[in-house]
Design an enzyme around this catalytic site. Structure first.
Site, PDB file in Angstrom:
ATOM      1  N   HIS A 148      -1.560   0.302   1.928  1.00  0.00           N
ATOM      2  CA  HIS A 148      -0.282  -0.425   1.894  1.00  0.00           C
ATOM      3  C   HIS A 148      -0.307  -1.723   2.712  1.00  0.00           C
ATOM      4  O   HIS A 148       0.619  -2.019   3.463  1.00  0.00           O
ATOM      5  CB  HIS A 148       0.856   0.475   2.394  1.00  0.00           C
ATOM      6  N   HIS A 219       8.598   1.461  -2.141  1.00  0.00           N
ATOM      7  CA  HIS A 219       8.166   2.782  -1.686  1.00  0.00           C
ATOM      8  C   HIS A 219       9.378   3.646  -1.316  1.00  0.00           C
ATOM      9  O   HIS A 219       9.394   4.270  -0.244  1.00  0.00           O
ATOM     10  CB  HIS A 219       7.229   2.611  -0.491  1.00  0.00           C
ATOM     11  N   GLU A 356       5.890   4.899  -7.229  1.00  0.00           N
ATOM     12  CA  GLU A 356       5.543   3.539  -6.852  1.00  0.00           C
ATOM     13  C   GLU A 356       4.893   2.866  -8.052  1.00  0.00           C
ATOM     14  O   GLU A 356       3.725   3.133  -8.355  1.00  0.00           O
ATOM     15  CB  GLU A 356       4.588   3.574  -5.654  1.00  0.00           C
TER      16      GLU A 356
HETATM   17  C1  GLA Z   1       1.515   6.562  -0.699  1.00  0.00           C
HETATM   18  C2  GLA Z   1       0.167   7.124  -0.479  1.00  0.00           C
HETATM   19  C3  GLA Z   1       0.282   8.403   0.261  1.00  0.00           C
HETATM   20  C4  GLA Z   1       1.018   8.200   1.562  1.00  0.00           C
HETATM   21  C5  GLA Z   1       2.351   7.596   1.291  1.00  0.00           C
HETATM   22  C6  GLA Z   1       3.066   7.233   2.576  1.00  0.00           C
HETATM   23  O1  GLA Z   1       2.176   7.216  -1.673  1.00  0.00           O
HETATM   24  O2  GLA Z   1      -0.576   7.297  -1.669  1.00  0.00           O
HETATM   25  O3  GLA Z   1      -0.976   8.930   0.484  1.00  0.00           O
HETATM   26  O4  GLA Z   1       0.277   7.363   2.395  1.00  0.00           O
HETATM   27  O5  GLA Z   1       2.215   6.446   0.530  1.00  0.00           O
HETATM   28  O6  GLA Z   1       3.030   8.260   3.510  1.00  0.00           O
END
Ligand code: GLA
Length: 391
Positions: A148, A219, A356
């Site tokens: 991210h 997110h 997402e």
């Molecule tokens: C995304 C990632 C997960 C986790 C979340 C936040 O979905 O793929 O593995 O890191 O974000 O916790």
């Protein structure tokens, strides 16, 4: 709208279980054989609790309203803080997980609640990629990988907010050349619009002055029964995906695109999220549950169907549409119940899911995946809609 339920069963526990949709405070008054349960409907957080002027830029809370639904967004990480929509009985229900004050966003461990994530949403293997023959090294923050955007992604930046109307908010962010290791000054604009048909639309735009890679998404953590109201494993999910991208043990795609048919990843028909979550399946083990990118079926529409989810208790139905090629379906496997979310609740294990909309993880290292490169002179544009109805 304040609702109160009057019943004469004299069994407080039953009434409370039946009435608590998780995002609301309930109070009870008991007489000999009458129980009155007052449900305080979900409300937006107090804007004053989002004002912080201790950093270089001030934080604030912006409100969007359409007469049936309300949303609150903070310029810290361009995060969706609250989204209140009616359930099947008309009861206002806050369907996204968030905090009710800026301090928690600034100081609790980062969960990306409601954030715009970037410059590259999801993972880049070992924090390295090559673009036009040049090797780039990124900050790593998820075991050996970059997640991210890195240590300080877009979710932790203070954006400039510009409220366009009651229903629309624009947020701007400049990600500077070299930030977290990414090349190019990237100008990003995100527009949140709450339409009259209870759709939250997110429009993304970006330009750069050097070739770079980009994967930007929202997110938000949803619980359609109301944030903080327990497991999402009984929500019913449908994903418009015949295939997904399996991962290694660090959640980096193997590069293969595999059919979902015959696996617990087949959500082509509406299926309870938790129905197969304990199957003996290597991919579920690697993800600690669902944490995978689904390859969306091609659509003739500019915004193709990604997912439909129904809250088992509220009857709230969320439909997600996007022009992106994939969607990361994350089932809240890393939620620990340690963060104090709105209405005095905790972010319990698997009590929310994320959808997402995105390019596939690690695309800069997988030439067979759709390209995530943005060149100077080009404008990146993308849209995703989250539509709420009841059934
Ligand atoms: C995304 C990632 C997960 C986790 C979340 C936040 O979905 O793929 O593995 O890191 O974000 O916790």
């Amino acid at each position: 709208m304040n609702r109160s339920l009057l019943a004469s069963f004299g069994v407080v526990a039953v009434l409370l279980t039946g009435c608590d949709n998780g995002n609301q405070a309930s109070t009870t008054t008991t007489t000999t054989d009458t129980v009155v349960v007052k449900i305080v409907p979900a409300a937006l957080p107090d804007s004053a609790a989002f004002r912080d002027t201790t950093g270089a830029q001030a934080t604030a809370l912006y409100i969007l309203k359409n007469g049936h639904a309300q949303a609150a967004v903070t310029n810290y990480g361009a995060r969706l803080v609250s989204l209140i929509v009616p359930d099947k009985t008309g009861n206002p229900t806050d369907v996204v997980v968030g905090y009710d004050n800026i301090n928690n966003y600034l100081h609790q461990p980062d969960t990306y609640f409601g954030a715009i994530v970037g410059r590259y949403g999801n993972r880049i293997a070992k924090g390295h990629f090559k673009l036009n023959g040049k090797q780039y090294t990124l900050a790593t923050n998820d075991g050996p990988n970059t997640l991210h955007g890195g240590k300080k992604g877009f979710d932790a930046g203070i954006w400039t907010g510009k409220q366009l109307s009651d229903k629309s908010l624009q947020l701007f962010y400049l990600s500077t050349d070299g930030e977290e290791g990414y090349p190019g000054n990237l100008q990003v604009k995100v527009t949140y619009t709450l339409t009259d048909s209870n759709t939250l639309r997110v429009d993304y735009e970006a330009t750069t002055d050097k070739a770079t890679v980009l994967n930007i998404t929202n997110h938000s953590y949803f619980n359609l029964n109301g944030q903080g109201s327990g497991t999402i494993n009984d929500h019913v999910l449908q994903l418009n995906a015949d295939a997904y991208t399996p991962v290694d043990s660090t959640l980096i795609p193997t590069g293969k695109i595999e059919p979902v048919a015959g696996t617990p990843f087949d959500f082509r028909q509406p299926t309870a999220i938790g129905a197969r979550i304990n199957d003996n399946n290597q991919q579920l083990k690697f993800g600690h549950g669902y944490d995978h990118n689904f390859v969306l079926n091609k659509s003739k529409d500019s915004l193709g169907l990604a997912a439909i989810v129904q809250g088992d208790k509220s009857g709230i139905v969320l439909t997600v549409r996007t022009d992106q090629p994939g969607v990361q379906f994350y089932g809240g496997n890393f939620m620990k119940g340690t963060n104090p979310i709105k209405a005095g609740k905790k972010d319990d294990y698997r009590s929310a899911f994320c959808l997402e909309t995105q390019h596939y993880p690690d695309s800069p290292n997988e030439p067979s995946f759709p390209s995530t490169e943005l060149k100077p002179g080009e404008t990146f544009r993308s849209s995703t809609t989250f539509t709420f109805a009841t059934k």
